[in-house]
Design an enzyme around this catalytic site. Sequence first.
Site, PDB file in Angstrom:
ATOM      1  N   GLY A  14     -22.111  -3.182   4.552  1.00 31.28           N
ATOM      2  CA  GLY A  14     -20.764  -3.484   5.045  1.00 31.28           C
ATOM      3  C   GLY A  14     -20.444  -2.710   6.313  1.00 31.28           C
ATOM      4  O   GLY A  14     -19.286  -2.333   6.538  1.00 31.28           O
ATOM      5  N   ARG A  16     -20.008  -3.517   9.286  1.00 25.95           N
ATOM      6  CA  ARG A  16     -19.151  -4.122  10.298  1.00 25.95           C
ATOM      7  C   ARG A  16     -17.676  -4.107   9.908  1.00 25.95           C
ATOM      8  O   ARG A  16     -16.807  -4.442  10.684  1.00 25.95           O
ATOM      9  CB  ARG A  16     -19.577  -5.586  10.548  1.00 25.95           C
ATOM     10  CG  ARG A  16     -20.884  -5.712  11.316  1.00 25.95           C
ATOM     11  CD  ARG A  16     -20.667  -5.366  12.786  1.00 25.95           C
ATOM     12  NE  ARG A  16     -21.886  -5.467  13.564  1.00 25.95           N
ATOM     13  CZ  ARG A  16     -22.342  -6.597  14.106  1.00 25.95           C
ATOM     14  NH1 ARG A  16     -21.706  -7.738  13.929  1.00 25.95           N
ATOM     15  NH2 ARG A  16     -23.448  -6.591  14.814  1.00 25.95           N
ATOM     16  N   TYR A 140      -9.488  -7.773  -8.513  1.00 30.26           N
ATOM     17  CA  TYR A 140     -10.236  -6.835  -7.680  1.00 30.26           C
ATOM     18  C   TYR A 140     -10.499  -5.552  -8.467  1.00 30.26           C
ATOM     19  O   TYR A 140     -11.608  -4.998  -8.443  1.00 30.26           O
ATOM     20  CB  TYR A 140      -9.392  -6.546  -6.434  1.00 30.26           C
ATOM     21  CG  TYR A 140      -9.965  -5.546  -5.473  1.00 30.26           C
ATOM     22  CD1 TYR A 140     -11.012  -5.889  -4.630  1.00 30.26           C
ATOM     23  CD2 TYR A 140      -9.420  -4.271  -5.359  1.00 30.26           C
ATOM     24  CE1 TYR A 140     -11.521  -4.971  -3.721  1.00 30.26           C
ATOM     25  CE2 TYR A 140      -9.915  -3.350  -4.458  1.00 30.26           C
ATOM     26  CZ  TYR A 140     -10.968  -3.704  -3.640  1.00 30.26           C
ATOM     27  OH  TYR A 140     -11.468  -2.794  -2.747  1.00 30.26           O
ATOM     28  N   LYS A 144     -14.035  -3.638  -9.413  1.00 30.30           N
ATOM     29  CA  LYS A 144     -14.342  -2.266  -8.978  1.00 30.30           C
ATOM     30  C   LYS A 144     -14.599  -1.345 -10.182  1.00 30.30           C
ATOM     31  O   LYS A 144     -15.422  -0.438 -10.112  1.00 30.30           O
ATOM     32  CB  LYS A 144     -13.201  -1.717  -8.109  1.00 30.30           C
ATOM     33  CG  LYS A 144     -13.149  -2.378  -6.725  1.00 30.30           C
ATOM     34  CD  LYS A 144     -14.370  -1.997  -5.912  1.00 30.30           C
ATOM     35  CE  LYS A 144     -14.385  -2.593  -4.529  1.00 30.30           C
ATOM     36  NZ  LYS A 144     -15.598  -2.242  -3.778  1.00 30.30           N
ATOM     37  N   ASN A 169      -5.171   4.071  -0.465  1.00 28.43           N
ATOM     38  CA  ASN A 169      -5.024   3.027   0.566  1.00 28.43           C
ATOM     39  C   ASN A 169      -5.505   3.521   1.935  1.00 28.43           C
ATOM     40  O   ASN A 169      -5.013   4.540   2.425  1.00 28.43           O
ATOM     41  CB  ASN A 169      -3.555   2.588   0.674  1.00 28.43           C
ATOM     42  CG  ASN A 169      -3.109   1.769  -0.533  1.00 28.43           C
ATOM     43  OD1 ASN A 169      -3.580   1.991  -1.651  1.00 28.43           O
ATOM     44  ND2 ASN A 169      -2.204   0.830  -0.317  1.00 28.43           N
ATOM     45  N   HIS A 183      -3.306  -5.243   4.693  1.00 27.71           N
ATOM     46  CA  HIS A 183      -2.545  -4.263   3.922  1.00 27.71           C
ATOM     47  C   HIS A 183      -1.267  -3.927   4.685  1.00 27.71           C
ATOM     48  O   HIS A 183      -1.086  -4.321   5.831  1.00 27.71           O
ATOM     49  CB  HIS A 183      -3.376  -2.998   3.701  1.00 27.71           C
ATOM     50  CG  HIS A 183      -4.511  -3.208   2.755  1.00 27.71           C
ATOM     51  ND1 HIS A 183      -5.782  -3.493   3.177  1.00 27.71           N
ATOM     52  CD2 HIS A 183      -4.561  -3.206   1.394  1.00 27.71           C
ATOM     53  CE1 HIS A 183      -6.565  -3.642   2.122  1.00 27.71           C
ATOM     54  NE2 HIS A 183      -5.853  -3.481   1.031  1.00 27.71           N
ATOM     55  N   TRP A 210       7.980  -6.837   3.216  1.00 25.89           N
ATOM     56  CA  TRP A 210       7.925  -7.530   1.931  1.00 25.89           C
ATOM     57  C   TRP A 210       8.461  -6.640   0.807  1.00 25.89           C
ATOM     58  O   TRP A 210       8.220  -5.434   0.793  1.00 25.89           O
ATOM     59  CB  TRP A 210       6.483  -7.899   1.572  1.00 25.89           C
ATOM     60  CG  TRP A 210       5.830  -8.848   2.512  1.00 25.89           C
ATOM     61  CD1 TRP A 210       6.418  -9.557   3.533  1.00 25.89           C
ATOM     62  CD2 TRP A 210       4.438  -9.189   2.539  1.00 25.89           C
ATOM     63  NE1 TRP A 210       5.484 -10.319   4.176  1.00 25.89           N
ATOM     64  CE2 TRP A 210       4.268 -10.117   3.593  1.00 25.89           C
ATOM     65  CE3 TRP A 210       3.321  -8.813   1.784  1.00 25.89           C
ATOM     66  CZ2 TRP A 210       3.022 -10.671   3.909  1.00 25.89           C
ATOM     67  CZ3 TRP A 210       2.092  -9.363   2.075  1.00 25.89           C
ATOM     68  CH2 TRP A 210       1.945 -10.283   3.129  1.00 25.89           C
ATOM     69  N   ASP A 284       6.279  -6.428  -5.071  1.00 25.43           N
ATOM     70  CA  ASP A 284       6.251  -4.984  -4.816  1.00 25.43           C
ATOM     71  C   ASP A 284       4.918  -4.365  -5.231  1.00 25.43           C
ATOM     72  O   ASP A 284       4.468  -3.371  -4.657  1.00 25.43           O
ATOM     73  CB  ASP A 284       7.354  -4.284  -5.633  1.00 25.43           C
ATOM     74  CG  ASP A 284       8.638  -4.103  -4.832  1.00 25.43           C
ATOM     75  OD1 ASP A 284       8.633  -4.368  -3.609  1.00 25.43           O
ATOM     76  OD2 ASP A 284       9.646  -3.683  -5.436  1.00 25.43           O
TER      77      ASP A 284
HETATM   78  O1  GFB Z   1      -0.848  -2.575   1.262  1.00 24.89           O
HETATM   79  P1  GFB Z   1      -0.465  -3.597   0.279  1.00 24.89           P
HETATM   80  O2  GFB Z   1      -0.695  -5.013   0.635  1.00 24.89           O
HETATM   81  O3  GFB Z   1      -1.255  -3.345  -1.050  1.00 24.89           O
HETATM   82  O4  GFB Z   1       1.093  -3.430  -0.065  1.00 24.89           O
HETATM   83  P2  GFB Z   1      -1.119  -2.558  -2.431  1.00 24.89           P
HETATM   84  C1  GFB Z   1       1.698  -2.214  -0.351  1.00 24.89           C
HETATM   85  C2  GFB Z   1       3.207  -2.378  -0.486  1.00 24.89           C
HETATM   86  O5  GFB Z   1       3.754  -2.682   0.798  1.00 24.89           O
HETATM   87  C3  GFB Z   1       3.665  -3.496  -1.416  1.00 24.89           C
HETATM   88  C4  GFB Z   1       4.645  -3.781   0.700  1.00 24.89           C
HETATM   89  O6  GFB Z   1       4.802  -3.060  -2.114  1.00 24.89           O
HETATM   90  C5  GFB Z   1       4.028  -4.615  -0.451  1.00 24.89           C
HETATM   91  O7  GFB Z   1       4.989  -5.530  -0.959  1.00 24.89           O
HETATM   92  N1  GFB Z   1       4.747  -4.481   1.983  1.00 24.89           N
HETATM   93  C6  GFB Z   1       5.878  -4.534   2.747  1.00 24.89           C
HETATM   94  C7  GFB Z   1       3.797  -5.191   2.614  1.00 24.89           C
HETATM   95  N2  GFB Z   1       5.675  -5.282   3.828  1.00 24.89           N
HETATM   96  C8  GFB Z   1       4.388  -5.709   3.782  1.00 24.89           C
HETATM   97  C9  GFB Z   1       3.610  -6.523   4.653  1.00 24.89           C
HETATM   98  O8  GFB Z   1       4.057  -7.021   5.674  1.00 24.89           O
HETATM   99  N3  GFB Z   1       2.301  -6.716   4.294  1.00 24.89           N
HETATM  100  C10 GFB Z   1       1.769  -6.159   3.153  1.00 24.89           C
HETATM  101  N4  GFB Z   1       0.465  -6.385   2.876  1.00 24.89           N
HETATM  102  N5  GFB Z   1       2.499  -5.429   2.292  1.00 24.89           N
HETATM  103  C11 GFB Z   1      -3.569  -3.415  -2.534  1.00 24.89           C
HETATM  104  C12 GFB Z   1      -4.348  -4.109  -3.589  1.00 24.89           C
HETATM  105  O9  GFB Z   1      -2.387  -3.107  -3.154  1.00 24.89           O
HETATM  106  O10 GFB Z   1      -4.102  -2.186  -2.090  1.00 24.89           O
HETATM  107  C13 GFB Z   1      -5.795  -4.019  -3.395  1.00 24.89           C
HETATM  108  O11 GFB Z   1      -3.865  -5.426  -3.722  1.00 24.89           O
HETATM  109  C14 GFB Z   1      -6.290  -2.667  -2.956  1.00 24.89           C
HETATM  110  O12 GFB Z   1      -6.440  -4.437  -4.554  1.00 24.89           O
HETATM  111  C15 GFB Z   1      -5.449  -2.101  -1.857  1.00 24.89           C
HETATM  112  O13 GFB Z   1      -6.345  -1.773  -4.026  1.00 24.89           O
HETATM  113  C16 GFB Z   1      -5.830  -0.692  -1.468  1.00 24.89           C
HETATM  114  O14 GFB Z   1      -1.217  -1.077  -2.210  1.00 24.89           O
HETATM  115  O15 GFB Z   1       0.054  -2.994  -3.216  1.00 24.89           O
END
Ligand code: GFB
Length: 328
Positions: A14, A16, A140, A144, A169, A183, A210, A284
């Site tokens: 991985g 890249r 996921y 893992k 994260n 993310h 979000w 959330d």
């Molecule tokens: O980073 P994120 O997508 O992943 O979201 P998780 C973290 C929090 O940020 C959540 C909020 O509460 C989202 O609702 N959020 C607010 C947003 N605005 C945004 C936005 O514009 N985009 C995104 N993406 N989120 C992931 C897992 O969880 O984290 C994976 O789904 C993995 O499996 C990864 O473990 C590290 O922290 O919630």
Amino acid sequence: MNLTSEAAKIYVAGHRGMVGQAIWSHLEDAGYTNLVGRTSDELDLRDPHATRQFFKAERPDFVVLAAARVGGILANDRYPADFIGDNLAIQQSVIQAAHDTGVNRLLFLGSTCIYPKHASQPMSEDSLLSGPLEPTNQWYAVAKIAGHKLCEAMHRQHDDDMLTLMPTNLYGPGDDFNLETSHVLPALLRKAHEAKEAAPDGSDAPVTLWGSGEPKREFLYVEDLADAVRFVLETHEDEVRDVAPDGMLNVGVGKDLSINDLMALIQDVVGHDGPVEHDRSKPDGTPRKLVDTSRLDTLGWTADTPLRKGIEKTYDWYLEQELLNVER
Ligand code: GFB
């Protein structure tokens, strides 16, 4: 067996992706010259036969398994079959090929979403499988968890030196800035930047985040993770197993903040003054996932990039990419 020679052949699976790239550069900067990588076009790691052939031809001494299908909360929720299926397939073929060809050590990269949704904070490695998972990323997470358990089983049954790092994260240069799949940190950086750019009269347009913004997250700069990978590769197995009998080590910074506070920090870095709105139709996810880093602390490793500094570097990288795209 730990990494002691700069000439050792290290396969970064991985290389890249954001994580693999950072690990590759970090190992190179540390003097390791014999690195091996394949793009996903050159080698589909979901294919056990092709993966085995590659391992038999290259015979790596060390393997860092950073290849994975990853994404933010929405991508995890929308593509459950890809998230569980691709990750299970990649892990199975790489770990099995590493076992069959007798690599010295394999480091598998997981994620802290493997811990139960309501695990007590900070989450220690011992909280694995002690409660139900967060539904949006259970697919996921199950993959893992299986990857880690395969490494643990390989150690238990065959005495293979296979370890798992569970980073919190991650963010940094090379991150995914696609708003559907990314993310939160890159998404908010891009949204704040575009809102600033969209209002030439100086009255910044709003940004929409979000959910409630109340969930808390801990963010680790990807170059710090790369440093942790090098550190663990270089640490003697007995030392690691003394603090981590199951071979699992959390990697984090020991501090978290709410998504609302992250937004404010990003606005400050980007120079965006406009209002923040909430799209409450979006999930959330887990309320909080701060990791307990005492195992790595005991071994002598801590992260050293402050969040603001890491965001500034990531924003610089994002602006460079934008410039390159415009010039192309
Ligand atoms: O980073 P994120 O997508 O992943 O979201 P998780 C973290 C929090 O940020 C959540 C909020 O509460 C989202 O609702 N959020 C607010 C947003 N605005 C945004 C936005 O514009 N985009 C995104 N993406 N989120 C992931 C897992 O969880 O984290 C994976 O789904 C993995 O499996 C990864 O473990 C590290 O922290 O919630």
